[in-house]
Design a protein around this motif. Structure first.
Motif, mmCIF file in Angstrom:
data_model
loop_
_atom_site.group_PDB
_atom_site.id
_atom_site.type_symbol
_atom_site.label_atom_id
_atom_site.label_comp_id
_atom_site.label_asym_id
_atom_site.label_seq_id
_atom_site.Cartn_x
_atom_site.Cartn_y
_atom_site.Cartn_z
ATOM 1 N N TYR A 109 0.944 -1.206 -0.080
ATOM 2 C CA TYR A 109 0.139 -0.013 0.050
ATOM 3 C C TYR A 109 0.978 1.120 -0.021
ATOM 4 O O TYR A 109 0.823 2.113 -0.659
ATOM 5 C CB TYR A 109 -0.806 0.077 0.980
ATOM 6 C CG TYR A 109 -1.875 1.231 1.317
ATOM 7 C CD1 TYR A 109 -2.573 1.608 0.393
ATOM 8 C CD2 TYR A 109 -1.553 1.955 2.357
ATOM 9 C CE1 TYR A 109 -3.326 2.720 0.416
ATOM 10 C CE2 TYR A 109 -2.182 3.379 2.518
ATOM 11 C CZ TYR A 109 -3.124 3.727 1.696
ATOM 12 O OH TYR A 109 -3.813 4.852 1.820
ATOM 13 N N LEU A 110 1.920 1.304 0.802
ATOM 14 C CA LEU A 110 2.641 2.483 0.942
ATOM 15 C C LEU A 110 3.610 2.698 -0.197
ATOM 16 O O LEU A 110 3.684 3.693 -0.566
ATOM 17 C CB LEU A 110 3.692 2.319 2.191
ATOM 18 C CG LEU A 110 3.066 2.272 3.499
ATOM 19 C CD1 LEU A 110 4.108 2.186 4.633
ATOM 20 C CD2 LEU A 110 2.141 3.746 3.615
ATOM 21 N N ARG A 111 3.933 1.539 -0.910
ATOM 22 C CA ARG A 111 4.841 1.674 -2.042
ATOM 23 C C ARG A 111 3.631 2.191 -3.361
ATOM 24 O O ARG A 111 4.141 2.900 -4.167
ATOM 25 C CB ARG A 111 5.348 0.282 -2.448
ATOM 26 C CG ARG A 111 6.327 0.303 -3.733
ATOM 27 C CD ARG A 111 6.763 -1.174 -3.886
ATOM 28 N NE ARG A 111 5.976 -2.146 -3.730
ATOM 29 C CZ ARG A 111 5.270 -3.053 -4.744
ATOM 30 N NH1 ARG A 111 6.180 -3.234 -5.532
ATOM 31 N NH2 ARG A 111 4.432 -3.739 -4.470
ATOM 32 N N SER A 112 2.716 1.668 -3.486
ATOM 33 C CA SER A 112 1.620 1.789 -4.587
ATOM 34 C C SER A 112 0.602 3.032 -4.296
ATOM 35 O O SER A 112 0.290 3.572 -5.220
ATOM 36 C CB SER A 112 1.004 0.533 -4.958
ATOM 37 O OG SER A 112 -0.085 0.175 -3.939
ATOM 38 N N LEU A 118 -5.378 -2.803 0.276
ATOM 39 C CA LEU A 118 -5.820 -3.250 1.747
ATOM 40 C C LEU A 118 -6.931 -4.358 1.587
ATOM 41 O O LEU A 118 -6.947 -4.712 2.564
ATOM 42 C CB LEU A 118 -6.316 -1.597 2.108
ATOM 43 C CG LEU A 118 -5.399 -0.588 2.393
ATOM 44 C CD1 LEU A 118 -6.026 0.439 2.796
ATOM 45 C CD2 LEU A 118 -4.175 -1.019 3.243
ATOM 46 N N GLU A 119 -7.631 -4.605 0.358
ATOM 47 C CA GLU A 119 -8.557 -5.658 0.419
ATOM 48 C C GLU A 119 -7.717 -6.959 0.666
ATOM 49 O O GLU A 119 -8.282 -8.023 1.050
ATOM 50 C CB GLU A 119 -9.206 -5.488 -0.850
ATOM 51 C CG GLU A 119 -10.313 -4.377 -1.037
ATOM 52 C CD GLU A 119 -10.987 -4.361 -2.448
ATOM 53 O OE1 GLU A 119 -10.877 -5.063 -3.153
ATOM 54 O OE2 GLU A 119 -11.522 -3.199 -2.656
#
Length: 171
Positions: A109-112, A118-119
């Motif tokens: 999540y932090l990278r993209s 998150l699902e």
């Protein structure tokens, strides 16, 4: 013989510290928890305190995983997510399992920056495992006498019982 009100009681003495505990279903408590704990101590050989006594405790959430354990603001892991075994009230194993997935999903999540990543932090598989353990907990709650408990433990010593316990408790 003393029996915990619908769950477990323990004494762990490591030679330096003694930990005495009680866990049970609130609907089966016949007195306030401190009083029940004292009854347990009085009926079971527990070491006398050699120094100061610290009292600490609180509810252990064994009601299952929460419905919402992830958002862009954060992920809930372990006890915070309700990932506690209803059989043992242990949360370390579920926490370790969840934290590996949580770390991976957080990294992605932090990278993209893609919210849909998150699902992947969906606790559906853990809920299925919890359901089996929760069903076993309800079944064990029905055990009221030592004869039935001995019969259950005898069954757990059979090859089928050992395989079932290994699958449910250790995978």
């Amino acid at each position: 013989m003393w029996s915990a009100p619908g769950y477990i009681a323990w004494v762990i003495d490591d030679g330096e510290h003694a930990h005495v505990g009680l866990a049970g279903r609130a609907d089966r408590f016949t007195a306030p928890l401190p009083q029940l704990l004292q009854r347990f101590r009085d009926s079971f050989p527990t070491p006398e305190p050699a120094g100061p006594v610290q009292r600490r405790g609180g509810p252990i959430p064994v009601g299952g995983l929460l419905r919402r354990i992830v958002s862009p603001q954060g992920l809930l892991v372990g006890d915070a997510a309700g990932a506690v075994s209803p059989l043992t009230a242990g949360g370390l194993d579920p926490c370790m399992r969840m934290s590996e997935l949580a770390a991976s999903v957080t990294f992605d999540y932090l990278r993209s920056g893609n919210r849909y990543v998150l699902e992947h932090y969906d606790a559906a598989a853990m809920r299925r495992r919890y359901l089996v353990r929760s069903t076993m907990r309800r079944g064990l709650s029905l055990v009221r006498g030592p004869g039935l408990a001995e019969l259950a433990f005898t069954g757990l010593r059979t090859p089928i019982g050992k395989a079932a316990a290994k699958r449910i408790l250790f995978t």
